[in-house]
Motif scaffolding. Structure first.
Motif, PDB file in Angstrom:
ATOM      1  N   ARG A   1       3.715   2.312  -1.952  1.00 32.19           N
ATOM      2  CA  ARG A   1       4.066   2.928  -3.247  1.00 32.19           C
ATOM      3  C   ARG A   1       4.164   1.826  -4.281  1.00 32.19           C
TER       4      ARG A   1
ATOM      5  N   ASP B   1      -5.298   5.840 -14.424  1.00 35.25           N
ATOM      6  CA  ASP B   1      -4.465   6.388 -13.341  1.00 35.25           C
ATOM      7  C   ASP B   1      -3.062   5.804 -13.333  1.00 35.25           C
TER       8      ASP B   1
ATOM      9  N   THR C   1       0.817  -1.223   0.000  1.00 35.57           N
ATOM     10  CA  THR C   1       0.000   0.000   0.000  1.00 35.57           C
ATOM     11  C   THR C   1       0.845   1.266   0.000  1.00 35.57           C
TER      12      THR C   1
ATOM     13  N   SER D   1      -1.595   1.428  -3.559  1.00 30.49           N
ATOM     14  CA  SER D   1      -1.005   2.647  -2.992  1.00 30.49           C
ATOM     15  C   SER D   1      -1.614   3.907  -3.591  1.00 30.49           C
ATOM     16  N   HIS D   2      -2.546   3.759  -4.520  1.00 30.07           N
ATOM     17  CA  HIS D   2      -3.125   4.938  -5.168  1.00 30.07           C
ATOM     18  C   HIS D   2      -4.039   5.679  -4.192  1.00 30.07           C
ATOM     19  N   GLU D   3      -4.100   6.996  -4.378  1.00 33.14           N
ATOM     20  CA  GLU D   3      -4.936   7.845  -3.540  1.00 33.14           C
ATOM     21  C   GLU D   3      -6.366   7.298  -3.479  1.00 33.14           C
ATOM     22  N   GLY D   4      -6.894   7.180  -2.292  1.00 37.12           N
ATOM     23  CA  GLY D   4      -8.256   6.691  -2.126  1.00 37.12           C
ATOM     24  C   GLY D   4      -8.365   5.177  -2.197  1.00 37.12           C
TER      25      GLY D   4
END
Lengths: 119, 119
Positions: free
Chosen positions: A24, B65, A22, B55-58
């Protein structure tokens, strides 16, 4: 000074690869290294054999200790060798038999990558 | 009465498979089910894409993306679909794009299997 940053300090028995998934996107190099470990457990027979070694009395087992998985001894040997090559098992010859045991640091590193999902 | 035994009561969000690998030899059925999850993470490109989503936002991402992994959008789509089929990602179409997010219960179950090796 700046060279210090390039030299990670490794804790004994800790495999440095890799951050939690989670955190990167993994680098290509990290992914190659880690995917090999997951792939080693990605075969049903190999996964059963791994659990047979990991759960065996004393934390180690030889081919002679493993039965009931429904595959021949040469197949057992083949898969245990693959698990060793992936770094998940260590081996030691004693007399006639090669004994395998789990490499706890490697498994800990894998668990670490899944860490944010634990209970 | 005896039929009740065939109906496991599932905790919400808990994937019942499987015990820690140190506990006992997995059954053939457990191994098939679980090896598929490990195998899904056993490919370097797929593992990188998984970490990109995780790890992506949200906590979710669409193909739009994800960049910088060095593979084409159709390849990204192919691998995300494989991860979904293995139960590691959930997907939802919103407008033009399909959004993927991690299935935390499945990852927790995998982490659980490696549990005895953690720090």
């Amino acid at each position: 000074m700046s060279n210090d940053r390039a030299l990670p300090v490794l804790e004994p028995d800790v495999v440095p690869c890799c951050p939690p998934l989670t955190e990167r996107t993994l680098t290509a190099e990290e992914a190659v290294r880690t995917a090999a470990m997951f792939k080693a457990l990605g075969d049903p027979v190999r996964l059963r054999l791994f659990s047979a070694v990991a759960s065996h009395e004393g934390g180690e087992a030889c081919v002679c200790d493993i039965s009931g998985v429904g595959v021949s001894q040469p197949t057992v040997s083949h898969h245990l060798k693959k698990l060793r090559e992936a770094g998940l098992l260590a081996s030691e010859r004693r007399g006639t038999w090669v004994y395998y045991r789990v490499e706890p640091s490697v498994l800990a590193a894998m668990g670490q990558m899944l860490r944010h999902y634990g209970p």
